[in-house]
Design a protein around this motif. Structure first.
Motif, PDB file in Angstrom:
ATOM      1  N   SER A   1     -40.035  16.753  56.958  1.00 48.30           N
ATOM      2  CA  SER A   1     -39.047  17.783  57.300  1.00 48.30           C
ATOM      3  C   SER A   1     -39.085  18.985  56.367  1.00 48.30           C
ATOM      4  O   SER A   1     -38.156  19.795  56.352  1.00 48.30           O
ATOM      5  CB  SER A   1     -37.642  17.174  57.283  1.00 48.30           C
ATOM      6  N   VAL A   2     -40.153  19.146  55.576  1.00 49.21           N
ATOM      7  CA  VAL A   2     -40.242  20.263  54.632  1.00 49.21           C
ATOM      8  C   VAL A   2     -41.063  21.390  55.248  1.00 49.21           C
ATOM      9  O   VAL A   2     -42.241  21.217  55.564  1.00 49.21           O
ATOM     10  CB  VAL A   2     -40.880  19.823  53.302  1.00 49.21           C
ATOM     11  N   HIS A   3     -40.429  22.542  55.418  1.00 53.32           N
ATOM     12  CA  HIS A   3     -41.094  23.721  55.950  1.00 53.32           C
ATOM     13  C   HIS A   3     -41.384  24.712  54.820  1.00 53.32           C
ATOM     14  O   HIS A   3     -40.820  24.619  53.723  1.00 53.32           O
ATOM     15  CB  HIS A   3     -40.212  24.414  56.993  1.00 53.32           C
TER      16      HIS A   3
ATOM     17  N   ALA B   1     -40.230  27.562  54.719  1.00 53.01           N
ATOM     18  CA  ALA B   1     -38.920  28.170  54.433  1.00 53.01           C
ATOM     19  C   ALA B   1     -38.185  27.412  53.331  1.00 53.01           C
ATOM     20  O   ALA B   1     -37.539  28.021  52.475  1.00 53.01           O
ATOM     21  CB  ALA B   1     -38.077  28.203  55.703  1.00 53.01           C
ATOM     22  N   ASP B   2     -38.275  26.097  53.345  1.00 55.43           N
ATOM     23  CA  ASP B   2     -37.610  25.287  52.320  1.00 55.43           C
ATOM     24  C   ASP B   2     -38.235  25.526  50.948  1.00 55.43           C
ATOM     25  O   ASP B   2     -37.540  25.630  49.935  1.00 55.43           O
ATOM     26  CB  ASP B   2     -37.706  23.803  52.671  1.00 55.43           C
ATOM     27  N   ILE B   3     -39.560  25.608  50.920  1.00 57.24           N
ATOM     28  CA  ILE B   3     -40.264  25.813  49.648  1.00 57.24           C
ATOM     29  C   ILE B   3     -39.962  27.188  49.082  1.00 57.24           C
ATOM     30  O   ILE B   3     -39.719  27.346  47.883  1.00 57.24           O
ATOM     31  CB  ILE B   3     -41.781  25.614  49.857  1.00 57.24           C
TER      32      ILE B   3
ATOM     33  N   ALA C   1     -37.313  28.977  49.561  1.00 55.11           N
ATOM     34  CA  ALA C   1     -35.928  28.991  49.092  1.00 55.11           C
ATOM     35  C   ALA C   1     -35.801  28.384  47.697  1.00 55.11           C
ATOM     36  O   ALA C   1     -34.973  28.807  46.892  1.00 55.11           O
ATOM     37  CB  ALA C   1     -35.037  28.235  50.079  1.00 55.11           C
ATOM     38  N   GLN C   2     -36.650  27.394  47.393  1.00 49.13           N
ATOM     39  CA  GLN C   2     -36.543  26.681  46.122  1.00 49.13           C
ATOM     40  C   GLN C   2     -37.461  27.245  45.043  1.00 49.13           C
ATOM     41  O   GLN C   2     -37.099  27.302  43.873  1.00 49.13           O
ATOM     42  CB  GLN C   2     -36.872  25.203  46.333  1.00 49.13           C
TER      43      GLN C   2
ATOM     44  N   SER D   1     -42.431  31.020  58.652  1.00 48.01           N
ATOM     45  CA  SER D   1     -42.031  29.993  57.685  1.00 48.01           C
ATOM     46  C   SER D   1     -41.484  28.719  58.304  1.00 48.01           C
ATOM     47  O   SER D   1     -41.448  27.679  57.646  1.00 48.01           O
ATOM     48  CB  SER D   1     -40.969  30.570  56.738  1.00 48.01           C
ATOM     49  N   ARG D   2     -41.032  28.757  59.553  1.00 53.03           N
ATOM     50  CA  ARG D   2     -40.516  27.545  60.181  1.00 53.03           C
ATOM     51  C   ARG D   2     -41.584  26.812  60.988  1.00 53.03           C
ATOM     52  O   ARG D   2     -41.300  25.744  61.536  1.00 53.03           O
ATOM     53  CB  ARG D   2     -39.330  27.894  61.087  1.00 53.03           C
TER      54      ARG D   2
END
Length: 346
Positions: A107-109, A111-113, A115-116, A203-204
């Motif tokens: 579930s890691v996109h 976009a998640d990376i 953001a972090q 990103s998604r």
């Protein structure tokens, strides 16, 4: 989009379970205790389910045949994999009933990376995918991104965002201005080298499994303008890159495509213009789609993305005298109407 009746939903669920059980039994001896859980879908008519046993897990894509077909996804999965792109493995499919059993990528996109961590090294790596996508063999499952296609996408903004959502009454000269805009953007997009493009390379649609990037949502690939996927990635409707990072990555996208021989004799200044014009078309279309997802499909979650998406259009339009009217019109008339609608809707 009308919801299925409870009876049809139940019937669909029963067909889905039978397909899953048959494929799990074929793929593994770990047949006991199968769990099937719905997971968040995408901006389409597709539904997704996480299928797990004690030792294995999969993703099921579910597309009711009356809403669409999974065949393009299956065929293009092979084309992308054959071309060296990392895509999920397809374990089983049923075209008639609209099911595809896929590798579970987690579930890691991107976009998640981002953001972090900021994601700069990931963007650098993804830019190397641009020529790989562009040089894929064309397939009969890829439409031509021609003038009719581009115009149809421009109309999504007019019909769904201006008309259906805002109820906008245009001035007498708006239609002629809009037609000139559509013609200018279309001519620019068709003047570029025409290559295979993912069409939603953002990103998604990049997932990370065991730290490796994997490309998804490629079933709408077409043959069209060479810089389109770079625009999708670097002027993402969901993530705004800092200016310095964007400038650096855009130049790298040019280098990647140029070194692969995909830009002919195009200089960087011409590439920037193509990039900006292509972005205006893409972002007007995307803003219209976000409104359509809300009105037609009952998906309000995309509404907050409309304003940042149109900011891209304003930024690009302000650079060119012939598009000053577009920047002014969006900023002074359309954005305030959208802000008022968002205050009502969210």
């Amino acid at each position: 989009m009308a919801s299925l009746t409870p009876e049809i939903e139940l019937q669909r669920a029963q067909i889905r379970v039978r397909f899953i059980e048959a494929q799990i039994e074929r793929l593994t001896s770990d047949f006991c205790d199968i769990s099937i859980d719905a997971i968040t879908g995408d901006a389409s008519f597709r539904s997704y389910f996480r299928v797990q046993t004690k030792l294995s897990k999969y993703i099921l894509m579910d597309v009711p045949p009356e809403k669409g077909s999974v065949e393009a996804f299956i065929k293009l999965n092979h084309v992308f994999a054959e071309g060296g792109l990392a895509v999920p493995e397809v374990f089983a499919f049923d075209v008639d009933n609209g099911f595809v059993l896929l590798e579970d990528l987690g579930s890691v996109h991107l976009a998640d990376i981002v953001a972090q961590q900021g994601g700069d090294q990931h963007y650098q790596a993804l830019l190397t995918w641009l020529p790989k996508i562009a040089m894929l063999r064309s397939s009969r499952w890829m439409n031509a991104y021609d003038a009719a296609f581009i115009t149809q996408e421009m109309e999504i903004f007019k019909v769904w965002l201006l008309g259906q959502w805002l109820g906008y009454s245009s001035a007498s000269d708006f239609e002629s201005q809009w037609q000139k805009l559509t013609t200018s953007l279309t001519e620019s997009m068709l003047a570029q080298p025409q290559v295979v493009m993912h069409r939603d390379f953002h990103s998604r649609n990049v997932m990370y499994c065991a730290s490796a990037g994997r490309l998804i949502d490629y079933q709408d690939a077409v043959v069209g303008p060479v810089c389109y996927d770079a625009v999708s990635l670097l002027k993402d409707c969901y993530i705004k890159l800092p200016s310095a990072q964007f400038q650096r990555l855009r130049k790298e996208s040019y280098r990647q495509l140029s070194d692969a021989g995909l830009l002919r004799e195009m200089n960087y200044e011409q590439y920037i213009e193509y990039f900006n014009f292509t972005g205006m078309q893409r972002h007007l279309k995307a803003a219209g789609i976000f409104a359509r997802l809300y009105l037609r499909d009952g998906k309000p979650g995309y509404l907050p993305n409309i304003l940042p998406t149109l900011e891209y259009v304003i930024e690009a339009a302000q650079m060119y005298p012939q598009f000053q009217w577009l920047a002014t019109w969006l900023h002074s008339e359309i954005i305030p109407m959208i802000e008022a609608k968002l205050a009502e809707s969210l």
